[in-house]
Design an enzyme around this catalytic site. Structure first.
Site, PDB file in Angstrom:
ATOM      1  N   GLU A 170      -0.899  -8.442   5.367  1.00 51.77           N
ATOM      2  CA  GLU A 170      -0.681  -8.575   6.817  1.00 51.77           C
ATOM      3  C   GLU A 170      -1.992  -8.482   7.611  1.00 51.77           C
ATOM      4  OE1 GLU A 170      -0.145  -6.045   4.978  1.00 51.77           O
ATOM      5  OE2 GLU A 170      -0.742  -4.211   6.004  1.00 51.77           O
TER       6      GLU A 170
ATOM      7  N   HIS B 131      -3.182  -5.301   1.494  1.00 48.14           N
ATOM      8  CA  HIS B 131      -2.565  -5.545   2.809  1.00 48.14           C
ATOM      9  C   HIS B 131      -2.583  -7.028   3.201  1.00 48.14           C
ATOM     10  CE1 HIS B 131      -2.400  -1.296   4.221  1.00 48.14           C
ATOM     11  NE2 HIS B 131      -3.367  -1.151   3.343  1.00 48.14           N
TER      12      HIS B 131
ATOM     13  N   CYS C  43       0.825  -1.205   0.000  1.00 46.37           N
ATOM     14  CA  CYS C  43       0.000   0.000   0.000  1.00 46.37           C
ATOM     15  C   CYS C  43       0.864   1.262   0.000  1.00 46.37           C
ATOM     16  CB  CYS C  43      -0.988  -0.062   1.154  1.00 46.37           C
ATOM     17  SG  CYS C  43      -2.436   0.934   0.852  1.00 46.37           S
TER      18      CYS C  43
HETATM   19  N1  GLN Z   1      -3.071   6.017  -0.084  1.00 52.46           N
HETATM   20  C1  GLN Z   1      -2.237   5.952   1.082  1.00 52.46           C
HETATM   21  C2  GLN Z   1      -0.912   6.650   0.888  1.00 52.46           C
HETATM   22  O1  GLN Z   1      -0.428   6.769  -0.200  1.00 52.46           O
HETATM   23  C3  GLN Z   1      -1.937   4.512   1.441  1.00 52.46           C
HETATM   24  C4  GLN Z   1      -3.025   3.928   2.247  1.00 52.46           C
HETATM   25  C5  GLN Z   1      -2.623   2.690   2.978  1.00 52.46           C
HETATM   26  O2  GLN Z   1      -1.430   2.373   3.122  1.00 52.46           O
HETATM   27  N2  GLN Z   1      -3.577   1.992   3.495  1.00 52.46           N
HETATM   28  O3  GLN Z   1      -0.322   7.064   1.840  1.00 52.46           O
END
Ligand code: GLN
Length: 203
Positions: free
Chosen positions: A184, A182, A87
Site C-alpha cells: 500500500e 507494504h 506486516c
Molecule cells: N514489527 C511490527 C509488529 O509486529 C510490524 C511493523 C509494521 O507493520 N510496519 O507490530
C-alpha cells in the site's frame, strides 16, 4: 454487484490501504466500497478483509477489545472470505509466533499455518526497499519493509509466494495472503489486483 472491502481500522496504515484499494477498484472498473472496521457488526457484510501494518500488539488487543477477532475468524474460515495481512497483519494471521510474540501475549488469529518472527530483520535493517521476485508476477515487486516480520516455518499447504534469504516474506493459504512488506506504500498495485481477483473468483 458491489464489492465491499473491510480494512481493520483500529491502528496503523489504514488510510494508505483504503486509498490503494479504492484506486485498484477504479482501475478494474469495479463497483466497490472500502469500509474501515472499528467495531463489531461490520465484518459479516464484507467480501474481503485487510489487516494493515502498524503495531501487531496494539491492533490485536484492540480487535480483541472490540470483539472483532471472532467475527474475522468466522468470515475467513467458515465463509472463505479473502483476507490480506501486511506486516503487523502477517503476524496477526499466523498460528504461532516467536518468543517476542509470546512475551507480549498478543492474540493471534491463527488463520495461516505458519510461525512468524516478529522483527525478523533486526535493528540495523529497520526499513529498506528491494525489488522482490514473486512467484505470481513476471516482474519483481517493489517491496517496502518496515520493522518487518517474516515467516520462519510454514505448513505444506501454505504456498510460498516470495522468499528473502532464508525467510518467507509472502505466502498464501487458499483465501489468506500474508506479506512482510507494504504494497500500500507504493504505486504498484499488482498485489491489490491479485487480491481482488481472489474476491471475484470467490463470488
Ligand atoms: N514489527 C511490527 C509488529 O509486529 C510490524 C511493523 C509494521 O507493520 N510496519 O507490530
Amino acid at each position: 454487484m458491489t464489492t465491499r472491502i473491510g480494512v481493520i481500522g483500529l491502528q496503523g496504515d489504514v488510510e494508505e490501504h483504503a486509498i490503494a484499494l479504492e484506486k485498484t477498484l477504479a482501475e478494474r472498473g469495479a463497483l466497490g466500497e472500502v469500509v474501515k472496521i472499528k467495531h463489531r457488526g461490520l465484518v459479516s457484510s464484507c467480501d474481503a478483509l485487510v489487516i494493515p501494518g502498524g503495531e501487531s500488539t496494539t491492533i490485536g488487543r484492540l480487535m480483541e477489545r472490540e470483539h472483532i477477532i471472532s467475527e474475522v475468524k468466522v468470515a475467513v474460515e467458515d465463509h472463505a472470505i479473502p483476507i490480506l495481512g501486511t506486516c503487523a497483519g502477517m503476524v496477526l494471521l499466523a498460528k504461532e509466533g516467536d518468543e517476542e510474540v509470546a512475551k507480549t501475549g498478543q492474540p493471534l488469529l491463527g488463520l495461516m499455518d505458519v510461525k512468524v518472527k516478529r522483527n525478523a530483520f533486526g535493528r540495523q535493517r529497520e526499513s529498506f526497499e528491494i525489488m522482490l521476485p514473486m512467484r505470481i508476477f513476471e516482474e519483481p515487486f517493489p517491496a517496502v519493509f518496515i520493522r518487518a516480520p517474516a515467516i520462519t516455518h510454514a505448513a505444506e499447504r501454505v504456498e510460498v509466494l516470495a522468499t528473502f534469504g532464508e525467510l518467507i516474506v509472502a505466502a498464501q493459504q487458499r483465501n489468506v495472503i500474508a506479506l512482510s512488506f507494504h504494497p500500500e506504500l507504493t504505486d504498484d498495485r499488482r498485489i491489490h489486483h491479485y487480491f481482488l481477483d481472489l474476491v471475484e473468483y470467490a463470488e
